[in-house]
Write an enzyme that holds these catalytic residues in place. Structure first.
Site, PDB file in Angstrom:
ATOM      1  N   GLY A   1       0.822  -1.205   0.000  1.00 43.08           N
ATOM      2  CA  GLY A   1       0.000   0.000   0.000  1.00 43.08           C
ATOM      3  C   GLY A   1       0.847   1.241   0.000  1.00 43.08           C
ATOM      4  O   GLY A   1       2.059   1.180  -0.228  1.00 43.08           O
ATOM      5  N   ASN A   2       0.226   2.362   0.235  1.00 46.22           N
ATOM      6  CA  ASN A   2       0.978   3.622   0.339  1.00 46.22           C
ATOM      7  C   ASN A   2       0.307   4.516   1.365  1.00 46.22           C
ATOM      8  O   ASN A   2      -0.733   4.172   1.918  1.00 46.22           O
ATOM      9  CB  ASN A   2       1.097   4.298  -1.029  1.00 46.22           C
TER      10      ASN A   2
END
Ligand code: CTP
Length: 420
Positions: A225-226
């Site tokens: 993810g980020n």
């Protein structure tokens, strides 16, 4: 109203500042001073409650004009209607829960409320109150009514409140209001954007907005993810709905509440987001890609949980679709949708943003420095550089994401077919 004679982004624009009865009333003096410095022609109207917090003399000294509160102070001149008719914008700063309720209902019990009723241009509200009052369903309903009618609500911000409390409810800084007003009735710093809008400039238009950081599954419990929180995209969706647009918000997982009047589509991965964008792009007058899309995903998501005893996994990554590039390619030479891309950058913002603008084929590119402290990912504030395909540029200094959202929408509007 006569002007102070200064030139600036709001030069010659007539702005009525309504000051209502909250502790933040003293900050209205700073707003008035900033508006005057911007060249605006300012008239202050105070509610009765405001006079308990700050004297009219302060505003009279700043503007050189009498400050009124009641409709019967100036009956022969009909100020209760002339003021609102002549104003390019009305700002209520701070806006108490009581005045928001009066405006929502359409009461006309003092000069500020009659002025608001006689005005059909931008109405900017900067709420200030205790957190409980802001969260109360009555206030929420009043805000929803006012937004639906086209009012722009800026804030409230989070921070110290009266009486030693802290939380959401603090009036936004004068600068934030100034940025909104510049977008509505003035020009930007470089004099490039001049959006002279009514209260609902996006009425009749459909916007497709993406938000948040996509998640790319590794196994049933883990993902790549980020740090994107979705706040920028949600702020754009909220601002666009407040300006009258029909908004479809495609969002990666986010805890944020759905903005009033926005249709939300929840997705998880880049491929889900791509499918949702493809399904809605043909209805859209503009597509705003604020999402942080993962460029790569694990080639295969493992069906069972990867265990410690299995040893470190060797992740094989494959490329995700470039959603933005797909929208631009499928649009081809057609004038719609107008496409706005975002660029999360580190390093030389201007140069890399310019390159990305050309490479992506978008009308507008919004670049921000994700390495700068206090802005961008996971923060309520952002500072961006907005580049247009035709070479125009507009810098938005550190401001709330809502204010940045208004600036992005103002930039987008300039590219809609039929706009000058
Ligand atoms: N974007 C997209 N699909 C992707 C990656 C990005 O639609 N797979 C969009 C983002 O929503 C944003 C823009 O492209 O509007 C730029 O995203 P960014 O991550 O800054 O750039 P990249 O295209 O990924 O380029 P690079 O990683 O080289 O900076």
């Amino acid at each position: 109203m006569s002007g102070p004679g200064t030139s600036g982004p709001l030069s010659g624009r007539r702005v009525v500042v309504g000051v209502t009865g909250g502790i933040a009333a003293y900050k209205a003096a700073l707003l008035v001073r900033a508006l005057l410095a911007d060249g605006a022609d300012v008239e202050v109207v105070m509610s009765r409650g405001a006079r308990a917090f700050i004297g009219p003399v302060t505003f009279e000294g700043l503007t050189g004009r009498p400050v009124r509160s009641e409709v019967w102070e100036d009956v022969p001149d009909g100020t209760h209607v002339t003021l609102g008719r002549a104003a390019d914008a009305i700002v209520v700063y701070p806006a108490t829960a009581h005045t928001l309720a009066r405006l929502a209902v359409g009461l006309a019990d003092d000069l500020l409320t009659t002025t608001a009723l006689a005005h059909d241009g931008p109405l900017v509200l900067a709420p200030a109150m205790h957190s409980e009052m802001w969260a109360h369903p009555a206030t929420a309903a009043n805000i929803a009514v006012l937004r639906e009618r086209g009012a722009t609500v800026v804030g409230p911000a989070t921070g110290p409140l009266m009486g030693g409390d802290a939380g959401v409810g603090r009036v936004v800084d004068p600068d934030e209001v100034l940025t909104v007003l510049r977008a509505f009735v003035g020009a930007d710093d470089a004099g490039m954007i001049s959006v002279d809008t009514g209260a609902a400039p996006l009425a009749g238009l459909t916007l497709l907005v993406t938000a948040g950081g996509t998640r790319e599954a590794i196994d049933p419990v883990r993902f790549l993810g980020n740090r994107s929180s979705g706040r920028m995209g949600f702020a754009i969706a909220e601002a666009a709905a407040a300006q009258g647009a029909a908004v479809v918000l495609v969002t990666a997982p986010s805890e944020l509440p759905t903005p009033t009047g926005v249709r939300r589509i929840d997705v998880v991965s880049a491929r889900d987001m791509d499918a949702a964008v493809r399904a809605h792009e043909s209805d859209a007058d503009a597509v705003v890609m604020a999402a942080a899309v993962a460029d790569f995903r694990p080639a295969e998501a493992l069906p069972g949980k990867w265990r410690r005893t299995d040893g470190p996994p060797q992740l094989q990554l494959v490329a995700n679709p470039d959603i933005l590039a797909g929208v631009v390619a499928r649009r081809g030479a057609r004038p719609r949708p107008v496409v706005v891309g975002f660029a999360a950058q580190t390093g030389d913002l201007e140069a890399s943003a310019g390159e990305k603008l050309a490479a992506k084929g978008v009308e507008v590119l919004v670049a921000n420095d994700v390495a700068a402290p206090g802005i961008g990912f996971e923060h309520d504030e952002n500072a961006v550089l907005i580049l247009h395909r035709d070479g125009r540029r507009h810098e938005v200094p550190r401001s709330s994401k809502r204010v940045v959202a208004e600036a992005v929408l103002a930039a987008l509007v300039a590219h809609l077919p039929g706009s000058a």
